[in-house]
Design an enzyme around this catalytic site. Structure first.
Site, PDB file in Angstrom:
ATOM      1  N   GLN A 122       0.827  -1.203   0.000  1.00  0.00           N
ATOM      2  CA  GLN A 122       0.000   0.000   0.000  1.00  0.00           C
ATOM      3  C   GLN A 122       0.866   1.260   0.000  1.00  0.00           C
ATOM      4  O   GLN A 122       0.340   2.364  -0.090  1.00  0.00           O
ATOM      5  CB  GLN A 122      -0.914  -0.004   1.228  1.00  0.00           C
ATOM      6  CG  GLN A 122      -1.907  -1.159   1.252  1.00  0.00           C
ATOM      7  CD  GLN A 122      -2.641  -1.257   2.581  1.00  0.00           C
ATOM      8  OE1 GLN A 122      -2.123  -1.782   3.555  1.00  0.00           O
ATOM      9  NE2 GLN A 122      -3.860  -0.748   2.620  1.00  0.00           N
ATOM     10  N   ASN A 123       2.174   1.089   0.110  1.00  0.00           N
ATOM     11  CA  ASN A 123       3.099   2.220   0.185  1.00  0.00           C
ATOM     12  C   ASN A 123       3.514   2.672  -1.212  1.00  0.00           C
ATOM     13  O   ASN A 123       3.558   1.873  -2.145  1.00  0.00           O
ATOM     14  CB  ASN A 123       4.340   1.835   0.993  1.00  0.00           C
ATOM     15  CG  ASN A 123       3.988   1.350   2.389  1.00  0.00           C
ATOM     16  OD1 ASN A 123       2.952   1.722   2.938  1.00  0.00           O
ATOM     17  ND2 ASN A 123       4.836   0.514   2.957  1.00  0.00           N
ATOM     18  N   ARG A 158       1.810  -3.078  14.802  1.00  0.00           N
ATOM     19  CA  ARG A 158       1.703  -2.410  16.099  1.00  0.00           C
ATOM     20  C   ARG A 158       0.270  -1.898  16.252  1.00  0.00           C
ATOM     21  O   ARG A 158      -0.149  -0.998  15.542  1.00  0.00           O
ATOM     22  CB  ARG A 158       2.681  -1.238  16.182  1.00  0.00           C
ATOM     23  CG  ARG A 158       4.145  -1.647  16.236  1.00  0.00           C
ATOM     24  CD  ARG A 158       5.012  -0.450  16.597  1.00  0.00           C
ATOM     25  NE  ARG A 158       6.428  -0.717  16.414  1.00  0.00           N
ATOM     26  CZ  ARG A 158       7.191  -1.376  17.278  1.00  0.00           C
ATOM     27  NH1 ARG A 158       6.653  -1.852  18.390  1.00  0.00           N
ATOM     28  NH2 ARG A 158       8.476  -1.573  17.035  1.00  0.00           N
ATOM     29  N   GLY A 159      -0.477  -2.468  17.155  1.00  0.00           N
ATOM     30  CA  GLY A 159      -1.856  -2.046  17.360  1.00  0.00           C
ATOM     31  C   GLY A 159      -2.843  -2.935  16.622  1.00  0.00           C
ATOM     32  O   GLY A 159      -2.478  -3.831  15.855  1.00  0.00           O
ATOM     33  N   SER A 207       0.174  -2.945   8.416  1.00  0.00           N
ATOM     34  CA  SER A 207      -1.039  -2.281   7.920  1.00  0.00           C
ATOM     35  C   SER A 207      -2.166  -2.441   8.927  1.00  0.00           C
ATOM     36  O   SER A 207      -2.411  -3.540   9.432  1.00  0.00           O
ATOM     37  CB  SER A 207      -1.485  -2.864   6.573  1.00  0.00           C
ATOM     38  OG  SER A 207      -2.704  -2.268   6.157  1.00  0.00           O
ATOM     39  N   SER A 208      -2.868  -1.335   9.193  1.00  0.00           N
ATOM     40  CA  SER A 208      -4.046  -1.395  10.060  1.00  0.00           C
ATOM     41  C   SER A 208      -5.258  -1.917   9.295  1.00  0.00           C
ATOM     42  O   SER A 208      -6.299  -2.188   9.898  1.00  0.00           O
ATOM     43  CB  SER A 208      -4.355  -0.005  10.618  1.00  0.00           C
ATOM     44  OG  SER A 208      -4.656   0.889   9.552  1.00  0.00           O
ATOM     45  N   HIS A 248      -0.897   1.381  -4.651  1.00  0.00           N
ATOM     46  CA  HIS A 248      -1.287   2.793  -4.670  1.00  0.00           C
ATOM     47  C   HIS A 248      -0.362   3.656  -5.512  1.00  0.00           C
ATOM     48  O   HIS A 248      -0.346   4.873  -5.371  1.00  0.00           O
ATOM     49  CB  HIS A 248      -1.364   3.327  -3.237  1.00  0.00           C
ATOM     50  CG  HIS A 248      -2.458   2.703  -2.431  1.00  0.00           C
ATOM     51  ND1 HIS A 248      -2.469   2.695  -1.048  1.00  0.00           N
ATOM     52  CD2 HIS A 248      -3.584   2.050  -2.812  1.00  0.00           C
ATOM     53  CE1 HIS A 248      -3.557   2.069  -0.626  1.00  0.00           C
ATOM     54  NE2 HIS A 248      -4.241   1.667  -1.675  1.00  0.00           N
ATOM     55  N   CYS A 286       1.072  19.511 -18.329  1.00  0.00           N
ATOM     56  CA  CYS A 286       1.669  18.502 -19.203  1.00  0.00           C
ATOM     57  C   CYS A 286       2.372  19.157 -20.388  1.00  0.00           C
ATOM     58  O   CYS A 286       1.792  20.010 -21.072  1.00  0.00           O
ATOM     59  CB  CYS A 286       0.590  17.542 -19.694  1.00  0.00           C
ATOM     60  SG  CYS A 286       1.161  16.294 -20.865  1.00  0.00           S
ATOM     61  N   CYS A 338      -3.959  13.358 -21.183  1.00  0.00           N
ATOM     62  CA  CYS A 338      -3.565  12.413 -22.238  1.00  0.00           C
ATOM     63  C   CYS A 338      -3.033  11.092 -21.701  1.00  0.00           C
ATOM     64  O   CYS A 338      -2.794  10.158 -22.475  1.00  0.00           O
ATOM     65  CB  CYS A 338      -2.535  13.057 -23.167  1.00  0.00           C
ATOM     66  SG  CYS A 338      -0.913  13.363 -22.398  1.00  0.00           S
TER      67      CYS A 338
END
Length: 282
Positions: A101-102, A248-249, A222-223, A119, A181, A130
């Site tokens: 996701q980074n 973490r979490g 990832s959460s 992403h 562009c 274009c």
């Protein structure tokens, strides 16, 4: 089952002898100095939405001024032990590939070959008119010519903070000049999926395919708050393959996990690189 960070036999047991698809989020890059939007110790952050970017020239000016400073810091960032561990596990035919996701390209920098940048990437720019793509470095040359000394003035202030999408906190942006562009004069945008945008269908399909070709899914850092990542955990659960989560979490996918370890990615992924035996490549 949730185990403490110092224990990992359960994690190793779930993954041993299996081909592993890996899904990573911002938590894997925090040890490289890139902050996490949603980690338990993260400050409040309001990432840009695509509607803000396309709908307001003043917002685009502010964005490009901040990105002009921030992307260089992202470009200079080095992978950490977690990234290197996943690259080593791919070399050992244990990891089949990484869905990330980074947008920081740290998996690629670490030597991972089969990386799906869910992403996008901070290092590319796309024209919304274009569809032409160019490197962020090439755009930097155009912006530098229009804004000589801007970076030096900004960095002289010190205390620069850069977000996971290469957005830097810059106080003075009103004088910044940005460009369109070179081919069609259309609107340029970093080749990053922003809040409010959809991940391209072919990218999603490639990620599903990677999971289908693997024996287990490992989530690292990832959460799973946004659906773009969470859907792959649901897909793995529907297939009935084991799911291991290192974060973490709490995460949105904890109830689907075969094993969850609350801890840092660097230490635990390095441990896996030591503990998991290479698999045959046939």
């Amino acid at each position: 089952m949730t185990v403490g960070r110092a224990e990992s036999p359960e994690l190793v047991a779930v993954l041993a002898g299996r081909r592993i698809a890996v899904l990573t989020g911002a938590g894997i890059s925090t040890d490289s100095g890139i902050p996490d939007y949603r980690g338990p110790e993260s400050p409040p952050s309001n990432p840009m939405t695509i509607r803000q970017f396309t709908g307001d020239p003043a917002f685009r000016q502010r964005y490009w001024a901040r990105n002009h400073v921030g992307w260089r810091h992202m470009d200079d960032t080095l992978p950490n032990a977690g990234h290197r561990a996943l690259a080593a596990l791919e070399d050992a035919a244990v990891v089949t590939g990484v869905i990330t996701q980074n947008v920081d390209l740290l998996h690629t920098k670490a030597g991972s070959r089969n990386v799906i940048d869910l992403h996008g990437s901070y290092a590319r720019v796309i024209c919304l008119g274009c569809g032409d793509t160019t490197s962020r470095a090439a755009l930097a040359e155009r912006l530098e010519a229009l804004n000589p000394g801007f970076i030096e003035r900004t960095e002289a202030i010190g205390g620069l903070a850069v977000a996971p999408d290469a957005d830097a906190v810059v106080a003075e942006t009103a004088s910044f000049r940005y460009v369109d562009c070179a081919r069609c004069a259309g609107m340029l945008k970093p080749d990053i999926v922003y809040f409010g945008e959809s991940v391209p269908k072919d990218v999603v399909a490639a990620a599903y395919r990677l999971i289908d070709e693997s024996d287990t899914l490992l989530v690292a850092g990832s959460s799973l708050t946004v659906f773009s990542g969470y859907r792959f955990v649901r897909h793995a659960a529907a297939r009935g393959i084991p799911i291991a989560i290192v974060n973490r979490g709490d995460t949105r996918g904890d109830h689907l996990a075969t094993v969850k370890v609350d801890g840092g990615c660097s230490e635990l992924l390095a441990l896996l690189a030591d503990e998991l035996s290479p698999l045959p490549t046939h």
